[in-house]
Design an enzyme around this catalytic site. Sequence first.
Site, PDB file in Angstrom:
ATOM      1  N   CYS A 124       0.784  -1.234   0.000  1.00 14.56           N
ATOM      2  CA  CYS A 124       0.000   0.000   0.000  1.00 14.56           C
ATOM      3  C   CYS A 124       0.821   1.291   0.000  1.00 14.56           C
ATOM      4  CB  CYS A 124      -0.946  -0.008   1.194  1.00 14.56           C
ATOM      5  SG  CYS A 124      -0.201  -0.659   2.707  1.00 14.56           S
ATOM      6  N   HIS A 177      -1.385   7.331   4.269  1.00 15.82           N
ATOM      7  CA  HIS A 177      -0.409   6.243   4.321  1.00 15.82           C
ATOM      8  C   HIS A 177       0.987   6.615   3.836  1.00 15.82           C
ATOM      9  CE1 HIS A 177      -0.638   2.430   6.064  1.00 15.82           C
ATOM     10  NE2 HIS A 177      -0.648   1.659   4.994  1.00 15.82           N
TER      11      HIS A 177
END
Length: 522
Positions: free
Chosen positions: A78, A141
């Site tokens: 990710c 993130h």
Amino acid sequence: MAAVAAATRWRLLLVLSAAGLRVTGAPQPPNILLLLMDDMGWGDLGVYGEPSRETPNLDRMAAEGMLFLNFYTANPLCSPSRAALLTGRLPIRSGFYTTNGHARNAYTPQEIVGGIPDSELLLPELLKEAGYTSKIVGKWHLGHRPQFHPLKHGFDEWFGSPNCHFGPYDNKARPNIPVYRDREMVGRFYEEFPINLKTGEANLTQIYLQEALDFIKRQQAAHRPFFLYWAIDATHAPVYASRPFLGTSQRGRYGDAVREIDDSVGRILHLLRDLSIAENTFVFFTSDNGAALISAPRQGGSNGPFLCGKQTTFEGGMREPAIAWWPGHIPAGQVSHQLGDVMDLFTTSLSLAGLAPPRDRAIDGLDLLPTVLQGRLTDRPIFYYRGNTLMAVTLGQYKAHFWTWTNSWEEFRQGVDFCPGQNVSGVTTHSQEERTKLPLVFHLGRDPGERYPLSIASTEYLDALRWITPVVRQHQEALVPGQPQLNVCNRAVMNWAPPGCEKLGKCLTPPESAPEKCSWPH
């Protein structure tokens, strides 16, 4: 051709405007809407063959636009893939990798010290030059510490979280992940933003949808071009959906989450039409990496015919669903075999805005406008990195593996399986197998599942290597890795006291600082 001519006209007008020359009736550049899913696989949409056919809105989006069959992420995990999308650069260039082990996947859990460096130029920063207002909805993130936050890197608005929605935690050993509005937290997952792990019920997708709809309406009313990065995470374990969607899918809870996402995308596209801005809004749908087969079938998706999933550099880990939609510009019903990459969204978005990519650094993303507007195909390699290691490359129909590895025997024997039911002898190895002298080569047209490597004695094998080898050599000789950001962890930097916590009475006391090398097992 008319769409290309229009794009050329507004780029020229933007250049004249930037030079201080008055331009009467300068067209507004198109709005840009990037829909990035989390752990959604190539095989999760009906248009890619998912048999339950539960994604009517996304299937219609593909029918009205262009479907990509060979679209890739820049990393099978990710955080690095998101860094690649927003910088247009391989994660190894921006520092989104670790040197704590060879070919180790690394990301940004809340104990990570690093994040996106200030030296990196992110897409929303550059779009400001063309007058765009930018918002991120969902998962960031790229570093949870305040200096790494989205508003420090060009975004004007943010609603979402800095980390994944893991939890719940006791706020003693570990704090629950905060949810932000712009610069300050407004609550935490499992507290103000509940997720019921037993039933899978959470209202987050509906909240994220409303944030997107409200932003679009505000920007349209203000007649400002906008960039919306809708990075939701319902399909990442623990998977969730709101009550009206729970129990509605033939695929279980994961399918419930996909159905809610599909409905949300449909509502976004419907709003664009209602506001009469669909023909001035470029929309692209894709995912950050392949489906997490380790969580399947209840909490993970499908990678269709491809081998393995998230965490690996086999096709299932890095080939993604991808749809481009721009009514009046992208001809309906197109299917493209262009090798595409999430990094291309950076360069394509700049092109849409009439801007050139930065020239002071290597940019890996291609401009996909010639593909989506005219159907052109451009030869280019796809590099498959895992951590600090180039594992494989695809050029044309041929893929060469220089290293193979799923995960360690130790993990595998404990039940950690990234390729369940897909063991291919000599390919899905549980030790790191170096094949740089005699790579494993597959023809992805005949063998998309990477099950039948070409014979090293065949003329086809030798011809493929003669084609691939100089491309890899040139890439490696020119590569300048960035300073690794994912090496150091420290429990003291976790989300104990995020900005705004004092207003909510939710500040927690951090432990003493104790930096250490992060452990990345696979």
